[in-house]
Write a protein that holds these residues in place. Structure first.
Motif, PDB file in Angstrom:
ATOM      1  N   LYS A 215     -78.325 108.317  -2.677  1.00 43.10           N
ATOM      2  CA  LYS A 215     -78.095 108.013  -1.261  1.00 43.10           C
ATOM      3  C   LYS A 215     -77.065 106.903  -1.102  1.00 43.10           C
ATOM      4  O   LYS A 215     -76.191 106.973  -0.224  1.00 43.10           O
ATOM      5  CB  LYS A 215     -79.413 107.619  -0.598  1.00 43.10           C
ATOM      6  CG  LYS A 215     -80.399 108.768  -0.455  1.00 43.10           C
ATOM      7  CD  LYS A 215     -81.699 108.301   0.182  1.00 43.10           C
ATOM      8  CE  LYS A 215     -82.672 109.455   0.339  1.00 43.10           C
ATOM      9  NZ  LYS A 215     -83.966 109.010   0.920  1.00 43.10           N
ATOM     10  N   HIS A 216     -77.154 105.886  -1.948  1.00 42.93           N
ATOM     11  CA  HIS A 216     -76.181 104.788  -1.871  1.00 42.93           C
ATOM     12  C   HIS A 216     -74.774 105.281  -2.189  1.00 42.93           C
ATOM     13  O   HIS A 216     -73.807 104.939  -1.499  1.00 42.93           O
ATOM     14  CB  HIS A 216     -76.592 103.682  -2.837  1.00 42.93           C
ATOM     15  CG  HIS A 216     -75.570 102.600  -2.976  1.00 42.93           C
ATOM     16  ND1 HIS A 216     -75.178 101.811  -1.911  1.00 42.93           N
ATOM     17  CD2 HIS A 216     -74.830 102.182  -4.040  1.00 42.93           C
ATOM     18  CE1 HIS A 216     -74.261 100.951  -2.318  1.00 42.93           C
ATOM     19  NE2 HIS A 216     -74.030 101.161  -3.610  1.00 42.93           N
ATOM     20  N   LEU A 217     -74.657 106.109  -3.222  1.00 34.69           N
ATOM     21  CA  LEU A 217     -73.344 106.649  -3.583  1.00 34.69           C
ATOM     22  C   LEU A 217     -72.788 107.523  -2.467  1.00 34.69           C
ATOM     23  O   LEU A 217     -71.571 107.542  -2.220  1.00 34.69           O
ATOM     24  CB  LEU A 217     -73.458 107.458  -4.884  1.00 34.69           C
ATOM     25  CG  LEU A 217     -73.844 106.672  -6.141  1.00 34.69           C
ATOM     26  CD1 LEU A 217     -74.015 107.618  -7.328  1.00 34.69           C
ATOM     27  CD2 LEU A 217     -72.803 105.604  -6.460  1.00 34.69           C
ATOM     28  N   GLY A 218     -73.665 108.228  -1.769  1.00 34.10           N
ATOM     29  CA  GLY A 218     -73.223 109.036  -0.649  1.00 34.10           C
ATOM     30  C   GLY A 218     -72.648 108.179   0.470  1.00 34.10           C
ATOM     31  O   GLY A 218     -71.641 108.542   1.091  1.00 34.10           O
ATOM     32  N   VAL A 228     -68.347 114.440  -1.259  1.00 30.81           N
ATOM     33  CA  VAL A 228     -69.003 114.764  -2.525  1.00 30.81           C
ATOM     34  C   VAL A 228     -70.267 115.531  -2.201  1.00 30.81           C
ATOM     35  O   VAL A 228     -71.057 115.111  -1.343  1.00 30.81           O
ATOM     36  CB  VAL A 228     -69.351 113.488  -3.332  1.00 30.81           C
ATOM     37  CG1 VAL A 228     -69.957 113.857  -4.677  1.00 30.81           C
ATOM     38  CG2 VAL A 228     -68.124 112.614  -3.517  1.00 30.81           C
ATOM     39  N   SER A 229     -70.455 116.667  -2.828  1.00 32.43           N
ATOM     40  CA  SER A 229     -71.614 117.507  -2.533  1.00 32.43           C
ATOM     41  C   SER A 229     -72.910 116.800  -2.917  1.00 32.43           C
ATOM     42  O   SER A 229     -72.935 115.852  -3.720  1.00 32.43           O
ATOM     43  CB  SER A 229     -71.519 118.833  -3.301  1.00 32.43           C
ATOM     44  OG  SER A 229     -71.696 118.613  -4.692  1.00 32.43           O
ATOM     45  N   GLU A 230     -73.999 117.266  -2.322  1.00 32.10           N
ATOM     46  CA  GLU A 230     -75.311 116.680  -2.615  1.00 32.10           C
ATOM     47  C   GLU A 230     -75.638 116.824  -4.097  1.00 32.10           C
ATOM     48  O   GLU A 230     -76.157 115.906  -4.722  1.00 32.10           O
ATOM     49  CB  GLU A 230     -76.374 117.376  -1.758  1.00 32.10           C
ATOM     50  CG  GLU A 230     -77.764 116.756  -1.890  1.00 32.10           C
ATOM     51  CD  GLU A 230     -78.794 117.451  -1.003  1.00 32.10           C
ATOM     52  OE1 GLU A 230     -79.942 116.991  -0.951  1.00 32.10           O
ATOM     53  OE2 GLU A 230     -78.448 118.477  -0.385  1.00 32.10           O
ATOM     54  N   GLU A 231     -75.309 117.980  -4.667  1.00 34.23           N
ATOM     55  CA  GLU A 231     -75.564 118.181  -6.095  1.00 34.23           C
ATOM     56  C   GLU A 231     -74.714 117.236  -6.930  1.00 34.23           C
ATOM     57  O   GLU A 231     -75.186 116.663  -7.927  1.00 34.23           O
ATOM     58  CB  GLU A 231     -75.264 119.632  -6.490  1.00 34.23           C
ATOM     59  CG  GLU A 231     -75.537 119.908  -7.964  1.00 34.23           C
ATOM     60  CD  GLU A 231     -75.125 121.301  -8.397  1.00 34.23           C
ATOM     61  OE1 GLU A 231     -75.313 121.630  -9.574  1.00 34.23           O
ATOM     62  OE2 GLU A 231     -74.591 122.053  -7.553  1.00 34.23           O
ATOM     63  N   ILE A 255     -64.098 111.285  -7.590  1.00 31.10           N
ATOM     64  CA  ILE A 255     -63.315 111.447  -6.367  1.00 31.10           C
ATOM     65  C   ILE A 255     -61.916 111.964  -6.655  1.00 31.10           C
ATOM     66  O   ILE A 255     -61.347 112.742  -5.875  1.00 31.10           O
ATOM     67  CB  ILE A 255     -63.271 110.113  -5.589  1.00 31.10           C
ATOM     68  CG1 ILE A 255     -64.657 109.807  -4.993  1.00 31.10           C
ATOM     69  CG2 ILE A 255     -62.220 110.147  -4.482  1.00 31.10           C
ATOM     70  CD1 ILE A 255     -64.754 108.461  -4.311  1.00 31.10           C
ATOM     71  N   VAL A 256     -61.350 111.573  -7.808  1.00 31.08           N
ATOM     72  CA  VAL A 256     -59.986 112.015  -8.127  1.00 31.08           C
ATOM     73  C   VAL A 256     -59.965 113.396  -8.772  1.00 31.08           C
ATOM     74  O   VAL A 256     -58.902 113.868  -9.186  1.00 31.08           O
ATOM     75  CB  VAL A 256     -59.285 110.991  -9.054  1.00 31.08           C
ATOM     76  CG1 VAL A 256     -59.180 109.648  -8.381  1.00 31.08           C
ATOM     77  CG2 VAL A 256     -60.027 110.860 -10.388  1.00 31.08           C
ATOM     78  N   GLN A 257     -61.120 114.053  -8.858  1.00 33.31           N
ATOM     79  CA  GLN A 257     -61.147 115.412  -9.404  1.00 33.31           C
ATOM     80  C   GLN A 257     -60.557 116.421  -8.422  1.00 33.31           C
ATOM     81  O   GLN A 257     -60.169 117.518  -8.808  1.00 33.31           O
ATOM     82  CB  GLN A 257     -62.590 115.814  -9.756  1.00 33.31           C
ATOM     83  CG  GLN A 257     -63.248 114.958 -10.822  1.00 33.31           C
ATOM     84  CD  GLN A 257     -62.556 115.065 -12.157  1.00 33.31           C
ATOM     85  OE1 GLN A 257     -62.309 116.162 -12.654  1.00 33.31           O
ATOM     86  NE2 GLN A 257     -62.227 113.919 -12.737  1.00 33.31           N
ATOM     87  N   THR A 258     -60.548 116.063  -7.152  1.00 32.74           N
ATOM     88  CA  THR A 258     -60.004 116.979  -6.140  1.00 32.74           C
ATOM     89  C   THR A 258     -58.898 116.284  -5.364  1.00 32.74           C
ATOM     90  O   THR A 258     -58.775 115.061  -5.370  1.00 32.74           O
ATOM     91  CB  THR A 258     -61.110 117.430  -5.164  1.00 32.74           C
ATOM     92  OG1 THR A 258     -61.661 116.275  -4.519  1.00 32.74           O
ATOM     93  CG2 THR A 258     -62.210 118.172  -5.898  1.00 32.74           C
ATOM     94  N   MET A 259     -58.104 117.061  -4.671  1.00 32.76           N
ATOM     95  CA  MET A 259     -56.989 116.535  -3.884  1.00 32.76           C
ATOM     96  C   MET A 259     -57.111 117.035  -2.442  1.00 32.76           C
ATOM     97  O   MET A 259     -57.828 117.993  -2.158  1.00 32.76           O
ATOM     98  CB  MET A 259     -55.657 117.003  -4.482  1.00 32.76           C
ATOM     99  CG  MET A 259     -55.439 116.565  -5.928  1.00 32.76           C
ATOM    100  SD  MET A 259     -55.263 114.781  -6.138  1.00 32.76           S
ATOM    101  CE  MET A 259     -53.660 114.539  -5.359  1.00 32.76           C
ATOM    102  N   THR A 265     -67.453 119.099  -6.003  1.00 40.21           N
ATOM    103  CA  THR A 265     -68.618 119.969  -6.182  1.00 40.21           C
ATOM    104  C   THR A 265     -69.440 119.552  -7.394  1.00 40.21           C
ATOM    105  O   THR A 265     -68.991 118.773  -8.245  1.00 40.21           O
ATOM    106  CB  THR A 265     -68.172 121.417  -6.369  1.00 40.21           C
ATOM    107  OG1 THR A 265     -67.394 121.511  -7.585  1.00 40.21           O
ATOM    108  CG2 THR A 265     -67.326 121.891  -5.191  1.00 40.21           C
ATOM    109  N   GLY A 266     -70.632 120.096  -7.463  1.00 40.95           N
ATOM    110  CA  GLY A 266     -71.472 119.854  -8.626  1.00 40.95           C
ATOM    111  C   GLY A 266     -70.826 120.363  -9.893  1.00 40.95           C
ATOM    112  O   GLY A 266     -70.931 119.746 -10.962  1.00 40.95           O
ATOM    113  N   ALA A 267     -70.137 121.505  -9.801  1.00 40.66           N
ATOM    114  CA  ALA A 267     -69.463 122.072 -10.968  1.00 40.66           C
ATOM    115  C   ALA A 267     -68.389 121.127 -11.492  1.00 40.66           C
ATOM    116  O   ALA A 267     -68.218 120.962 -12.708  1.00 40.66           O
ATOM    117  CB  ALA A 267     -68.854 123.426 -10.616  1.00 40.66           C
ATOM    118  N   ALA A 268     -67.650 120.484 -10.572  1.00 37.99           N
ATOM    119  CA  ALA A 268     -66.601 119.551 -10.998  1.00 37.99           C
ATOM    120  C   ALA A 268     -67.201 118.354 -11.725  1.00 37.99           C
ATOM    121  O   ALA A 268     -66.665 117.879 -12.731  1.00 37.99           O
ATOM    122  CB  ALA A 268     -65.798 119.091  -9.783  1.00 37.99           C
TER     123      ALA A 268
END
Length: 566
Positions: A215-218, A228-231, A255-259, A265-268
């Motif tokens: 929750k804090h990270l969210g 960032v997805s819940e998973e 966070i830098v996994q996507t642009m 996602t959880g997969a990332a």
């Protein structure tokens, strides 16, 4: 802290809530672990008990002269030490005295939080462990502070000080000057001498549970404008193992996994950390405890092939098993750190298993984790652990086995007549039965070690005692305890005592030698041994249902071997 939203930005700081006290001097990127470092006691997450104690101490004037902060990495020991130094030296226009409330910032706050205040000295004990370093540091303790109320010594990783350094510190701790305060931080509290520890007010900083940390990270991700997805948040929180700093560092990387504002996602996150798919791990565990070995193996093999680390997969399976046990104990109050589906599936498995079955699976996984550390091929070892889980699923539950014993229906013969695997429960009541059961399950190494190195004492179901030979492996009893608990689903007491018994191997050798000696006294054998050079007795066996013969009734069958020498 509660789950309230991050406060809005204020005029006196650049960042909100956990921001640094000073704006950055350049446009250089600041990592989240520093950017969201707590700047007030209210910002500390999950440390309410410590904050409450300090608040009461400040209000009543019962302020200790030394504090010991302990906890795992990343829970905020160093940050808390600096906050405590600020609190001890807090001075503002409307308040002059120790205070838990640090808003507005006091006269000394900025300098203390940036580690440049002349009256707050920080020492890293990992690099300055000697007595000379400690004496140099304490030499100035007798002098009054330059500008603040107290001279504060912050010593990080204090457990790494040498014995002589601790002794030098102890004298000052016993009779500290009134203007001196000590704040110690350590991850290894057991290495701190009790003489030092007893003179400090101790605070154990709690690691955050995965739900609270997620929750804090969210909230941090939302404040950063990242999705960032819940998973994904749940996976990061689990990987952080209760460390806020580790969680923020992993989030920074995720966070830098996507642009272009895409969702992480959880997969990332799984790909980034080498984790297995949590949903598929739930599948694998559920299939294993249902006895579906082929399906469980296929799930695990696919994840290993996709790049997941077998050791991480096993640890995640242990987390699943632990969650099942917790769900059994807490019922509807259980909440998984992740999507609601994870909680629902965990509760469903908890209802299918008994408490003793869940404990049996935990013992299998725990024993397997130890095996994995020494296995030459971790993927193969993981497969074998999955097969153990599946095999255990076909055994009667410990509760059912106990009922069968009570009804005298648990004998191997009756079990086999009904097509059931024989349960060890109730059959592990003697040393011989335990050794025999090891043989049945082909636990050859442990079986041989018990025969060779263990002098048995009293043994009953749930209790095993023995005396070990000096040459016995150091972990033999630990592995035996794990085996017994895994197979029975019950707790066992395994202890060493003094006994005059022989090991099974010693008994076997002695019995064999006695047979040979007795056989050598037989007249015919004695004549053969004397008349044929090089002849020896190689075996003595009892005849099985042999027909009675004149002069041979009850005699042993003796094998003789003749050896020629050049």
């Amino acid at each position: 802290m509660s789950d309230s939203e991050l406060p809005e930005e204020r005029d006196d700081q650049t960042f909100s809530m956990f921001g640094e006290d000073e704006a950055p001097k350049s446009d250089a990127y600041q990592v989240l672990a520093r950017k969201y470092r707590p700047r007030r006691f209210e910002d500390l997450i999950g440390q309410e008990a410590m904050v409450r104690t300090l608040s009461n101490a400040f209000e009543t004037g019962r302020v200790a002269h030394a504090f010991m902060l302990t906890g795992v990495r990343g829970v905020g020991k160093t940050t808390t030490a600096r906050l405590l130094a600020r609190a001890l030296n807090y001075q503002s226009d409307d308040h002059d005295g120790p205070s838990i409330r640090l808003d507005p910032k006091g006269e000394h706050c900025d300098a203390i939080m940036s580690s440049r205040h002349p009256d707050v000295l920080e020492l890293d004990a990992a690099s300055r462990t000697g007595v000379a370093d400690m004496r140099d540091l304490l030499d100035g303790a007798r002098y009054a502070p330059v500008s603040a109320r107290h001279k504060v010594y912050i010593i990080d990783e204090v457990h790494m000080l040498s014995t002589a350094a601790f002794n030098a510190l102890l004298k000052t701790l016993e009779e500290p000057p009134p203007h001196v305060k000590f704040i110690f931080a350590t991850t290894e509290i057991r290495k701190v001498p009790i003489t030092v520890l007893s003179r400090c007010q101790r605070f154990d900083l709690k690691r955050l549970d995965a739900v609270e940390l997620a929750k804090h990270l969210g909230r941090v991700a939302k404040n950063e404008g990242a999705m960032v997805s819940e998973e994904g948040l749940a996976l990061i929180a689990r990987a952080a193992e209760g460390s806020v700093r580790d969680g923020l560092s992993i989030l920074d990387q995720a966070i830098v996994q996507t642009m272009d504002g895409e969702e992480v996602t959880g997969a990332a996150v799984r790909d980034m950390l080498g984790l297995g798919d949590r949903a598929r791990l739930l599948d694998a565990f559920e299939q294993a405890i249902s006895g579906k070995a082929a399906e469980a193996l296929a799930e695990v093999k696919d994840q290993v092939h996709a790049g997941a680390d077998p050791a991480v997969i096993l640890k995640d399976l242990m987390d699943v098993c632990a969650d099942v046990s917790v769900a059994q104990a807490t019922g509807g109050d259980f909440q998984s750190a992740g999507p609601a589906e994870w909680t629902e599936r965990t509760l469903a498995m908890a209802q299918k298993l008994t408490a003793a079955q869940a404990a049996r699976y935990w013992q299998i996984l725990l024993s397997g984790f130890n095996d994995l550390q020494t296995a030459p091929d971790t993927a193969t070892a993981l497969n074998m652990i999955i097969l153990r889980l599946s095999a255990a699923a076909n055994l009667p539950s410990p509760e059912e086995a106990a009922r069968m014993i009570a009804e005298k229906g648990a004998s191997p013969g009756k079990s086999e007549q009904h097509g059931m695997a024989p349960s060890p429960a109730g059959g592990l009541e003697s040393f011989a039965e335990i050794v025999a059961y090891l043989g049945e399950l082909r636990e050859v190494n442990l079986q041989v070690e018990l025969e060779r190195y263990v002098r048995p004492g009293p043994v009953r179901y749930g209790y095993f005692s023995c005396q070990l030979e000096d040459s016995a492996p150091g972990d033999v009893l630990a592995r035996l305890k794990g085996f017994l608990e895994r197979e029975s689903g019950e707790d066992w007491v395994v202890e060493q005592i003094r006994t005059g018994a022989e090991t099974m191997r010693q008994t076997e050798i002695r019995t064999r030698e006695e047979k040979f000696a007795s056989a050598a006294e037989h007249p015919a054998v004695a004549d053969a041994l004397k008349s044929i050079p090089g002849i020896t007795i190689v075996d003595v066996t009892e005849p099985a249902d042999a027909p009675e013969q004149d002069g041979a009734d009850g005699d042993n069958v003796i094998d003789l071997n003749s050896r020629r020498t050049a």
